[in-house]
Design a protein around this motif. Structure first.
Motif, PDB file in Angstrom:
ATOM      1  N   VAL A  20       0.841  -1.203   0.000  1.00  0.00           N
ATOM      2  CA  VAL A  20       0.000   0.000   0.000  1.00  0.00           C
ATOM      3  C   VAL A  20       0.874   1.250   0.000  1.00  0.00           C
ATOM      4  CG1 VAL A  20      -1.649   1.326   1.380  1.00  0.00           C
ATOM      5  CG2 VAL A  20      -1.998  -1.104   1.043  1.00  0.00           C
ATOM      6  N   THR A  21       1.916   1.241   0.805  1.00  0.00           N
ATOM      7  CA  THR A  21       2.820   2.390   0.867  1.00  0.00           C
ATOM      8  C   THR A  21       3.522   2.602  -0.467  1.00  0.00           C
ATOM      9  OG1 THR A  21       3.167   2.001   3.222  1.00  0.00           O
ATOM     10  CG2 THR A  21       4.791   3.366   2.100  1.00  0.00           C
ATOM     11  N   ALA A  22       3.929   1.527  -1.109  1.00  0.00           N
ATOM     12  CA  ALA A  22       4.598   1.653  -2.408  1.00  0.00           C
ATOM     13  C   ALA A  22       3.662   2.258  -3.447  1.00  0.00           C
ATOM     14  CB  ALA A  22       5.097   0.293  -2.880  1.00  0.00           C
ATOM     15  N   ARG A  23       2.400   1.807  -3.453  1.00  0.00           N
ATOM     16  CA  ARG A  23       1.426   2.380  -4.386  1.00  0.00           C
ATOM     17  C   ARG A  23       1.224   3.860  -4.112  1.00  0.00           C
ATOM     18  NH1 ARG A  23      -1.770  -1.974  -2.654  1.00  0.00           N
ATOM     19  NH2 ARG A  23      -1.347  -3.768  -3.928  1.00  0.00           N
ATOM     20  N   ARG A  24       1.117   4.202  -2.834  1.00  0.00           N
ATOM     21  CA  ARG A  24       0.892   5.586  -2.438  1.00  0.00           C
ATOM     22  C   ARG A  24       2.073   6.468  -2.849  1.00  0.00           C
ATOM     23  NH1 ARG A  24       1.183   7.918   3.402  1.00  0.00           N
ATOM     24  NH2 ARG A  24       0.296   9.961   3.068  1.00  0.00           N
ATOM     25  N   LEU A  25       3.287   5.992  -2.590  1.00  0.00           N
ATOM     26  CA  LEU A  25       4.469   6.768  -2.955  1.00  0.00           C
ATOM     27  C   LEU A  25       4.592   6.946  -4.467  1.00  0.00           C
ATOM     28  CD1 LEU A  25       7.096   5.375  -0.438  1.00  0.00           C
ATOM     29  CD2 LEU A  25       6.026   7.632  -0.449  1.00  0.00           C
ATOM     30  N   ALA A  26       4.251   5.912  -5.228  1.00  0.00           N
ATOM     31  CA  ALA A  26       4.303   6.023  -6.684  1.00  0.00           C
ATOM     32  C   ALA A  26       3.311   7.070  -7.178  1.00  0.00           C
ATOM     33  CB  ALA A  26       4.012   4.673  -7.325  1.00  0.00           C
ATOM     34  N   ARG A  27       2.117   7.075  -6.587  1.00  0.00           N
ATOM     35  CA  ARG A  27       1.107   8.056  -6.990  1.00  0.00           C
ATOM     36  C   ARG A  27       1.531   9.471  -6.604  1.00  0.00           C
ATOM     37  NH1 ARG A  27      -2.408   6.884  -3.839  1.00  0.00           N
ATOM     38  NH2 ARG A  27      -2.466   8.767  -2.650  1.00  0.00           N
ATOM     39  N   LEU A  28       2.071   9.647  -5.394  1.00  0.00           N
ATOM     40  CA  LEU A  28       2.527  10.966  -4.959  1.00  0.00           C
ATOM     41  C   LEU A  28       3.683  11.472  -5.814  1.00  0.00           C
ATOM     42  CD1 LEU A  28       2.365  10.587  -1.078  1.00  0.00           C
ATOM     43  CD2 LEU A  28       0.861  11.941  -2.543  1.00  0.00           C
ATOM     44  N   LYS A  29       4.564  10.575  -6.191  1.00  0.00           N
ATOM     45  CA  LYS A  29       5.681  10.953  -7.047  1.00  0.00           C
ATOM     46  C   LYS A  29       5.170  11.450  -8.395  1.00  0.00           C
ATOM     47  CE  LYS A  29      10.147   9.115  -8.422  1.00  0.00           C
ATOM     48  NZ  LYS A  29      10.992   7.917  -8.453  1.00  0.00           N
ATOM     49  N   ALA A  30       4.174  10.781  -8.941  1.00  0.00           N
ATOM     50  CA  ALA A  30       3.592  11.217 -10.219  1.00  0.00           C
ATOM     51  C   ALA A  30       2.913  12.570 -10.071  1.00  0.00           C
ATOM     52  CB  ALA A  30       2.602  10.173 -10.716  1.00  0.00           C
ATOM     53  N   GLU A  31       2.250  12.790  -8.936  1.00  0.00           N
ATOM     54  CA  GLU A  31       1.596  14.076  -8.697  1.00  0.00           C
ATOM     55  C   GLU A  31       2.613  15.206  -8.557  1.00  0.00           C
ATOM     56  OE1 GLU A  31      -2.291  12.353  -6.319  1.00  0.00           O
ATOM     57  OE2 GLU A  31      -0.986  13.803  -5.360  1.00  0.00           O
ATOM     58  N   LEU A  32       3.745  14.919  -7.948  1.00  0.00           N
ATOM     59  CA  LEU A  32       4.771  15.947  -7.780  1.00  0.00           C
ATOM     60  C   LEU A  32       5.383  16.361  -9.111  1.00  0.00           C
ATOM     61  CD1 LEU A  32       6.614  14.770  -4.543  1.00  0.00           C
ATOM     62  CD2 LEU A  32       5.143  16.772  -4.834  1.00  0.00           C
ATOM     63  N   MET A  49      -7.652  19.211  -3.639  1.00  0.00           N
ATOM     64  CA  MET A  49      -7.547  18.615  -2.307  1.00  0.00           C
ATOM     65  C   MET A  49      -8.611  17.529  -2.101  1.00  0.00           C
ATOM     66  SD  MET A  49      -5.957  18.319   0.468  1.00  0.00           S
ATOM     67  CE  MET A  49      -4.870  19.696   0.535  1.00  0.00           C
ATOM     68  N   VAL A  50      -9.839  17.777  -2.552  1.00  0.00           N
ATOM     69  CA  VAL A  50     -10.914  16.784  -2.428  1.00  0.00           C
ATOM     70  C   VAL A  50     -10.541  15.521  -3.196  1.00  0.00           C
ATOM     71  CG1 VAL A  50     -13.293  16.282  -3.122  1.00  0.00           C
ATOM     72  CG2 VAL A  50     -12.775  18.402  -1.925  1.00  0.00           C
ATOM     73  N   GLU A  51     -10.025  15.690  -4.411  1.00  0.00           N
ATOM     74  CA  GLU A  51      -9.620  14.525  -5.201  1.00  0.00           C
ATOM     75  C   GLU A  51      -8.466  13.776  -4.535  1.00  0.00           C
ATOM     76  OE1 GLU A  51      -8.813  15.840  -9.169  1.00  0.00           O
ATOM     77  OE2 GLU A  51     -10.945  16.224  -9.588  1.00  0.00           O
ATOM     78  N   HIS A  52      -7.543  14.510  -3.952  1.00  0.00           N
ATOM     79  CA  HIS A  52      -6.403  13.883  -3.266  1.00  0.00           C
ATOM     80  C   HIS A  52      -6.883  13.059  -2.058  1.00  0.00           C
ATOM     81  CE1 HIS A  52      -2.295  13.365  -1.923  1.00  0.00           C
ATOM     82  NE2 HIS A  52      -2.672  13.754  -0.714  1.00  0.00           N
ATOM     83  N   VAL A  53      -7.759  13.637  -1.252  1.00  0.00           N
ATOM     84  CA  VAL A  53      -8.279  12.929  -0.081  1.00  0.00           C
ATOM     85  C   VAL A  53      -9.114  11.725  -0.518  1.00  0.00           C
ATOM     86  CG1 VAL A  53      -9.826  13.138   1.914  1.00  0.00           C
ATOM     87  CG2 VAL A  53      -8.187  14.949   1.417  1.00  0.00           C
ATOM     88  N   ALA A  54      -9.908  11.883  -1.559  1.00  0.00           N
ATOM     89  CA  ALA A  54     -10.720  10.759  -2.057  1.00  0.00           C
ATOM     90  C   ALA A  54      -9.827   9.624  -2.546  1.00  0.00           C
ATOM     91  CB  ALA A  54     -11.644  11.234  -3.174  1.00  0.00           C
TER      92      ALA A  54
END
Length: 135
Positions: A20-32, A49-54
């Motif tokens: 789960v953490t790896a998926r989250r980090l990959a998504r955050l990296k793409a967002e950055l 922000m709403v989309e990020h929290v969702a």
């Protein structure tokens, strides 16, 4: 020699958290990588922000089996909207979530078209729920 059940379960839980953490980090990296312009209207910032929290809610709570009030409400709304009981699982080593529909004779994995429909409905429900609860 066998591994005691407690240690085996803890090892699997830790592995699940790492995935789960790896998926989250990959998504955050793409967002950055995407650059946000300097002068962004407040409504656009709120929508982002709403989309990020969702997305966080989907990835970290719904798909991992968490049982908090928001997750329960989203699941109940999904079941009510689509007239069925659904479960979400990430098999080890796979990137995509598998969706199963609970039926009287057991659970059945959904086809790719059904899966797309369920994920789209789930996204809309989660987005509406987060939008309604954010200040």
């Amino acid at each position: 020699m066998s591994i005691p059940s407690f240690y085996f379960r803890n090892m699997l839980l830790q592995y699940d958290r790492q995935l789960v953490t790896a998926r989250r980090l990959a998504r955050l990296k793409a967002e950055l990588r995407e650059r946000m312009p300097a002068a962004v209207p407040t409504e656009t910032k709120r929508r982002i922000m709403v989309e990020h929290v969702a997305r966080e809610l989907l990835d970290n709570l719904l798909f991992t089996g968490s049982d908090n009030p928001v997750v329960r409400e989203v699941r109940q709304e999904l079941n009510r909207t689509l007239h069925g009981e659904y479960s979400f699982r990430y098999p080890p080593g796979e990137v995509d979530v598998r969706i199963f529909r609970e039926e009287p004779d057991g659970s059945r994995e959904l086809t790719s078209e059904e899966r797309k429909h369920i994920l789209a409905a789930l996204w809309e429900i989660t987005l509406a729920k987060v939008d309604a609860t954010m200040l």
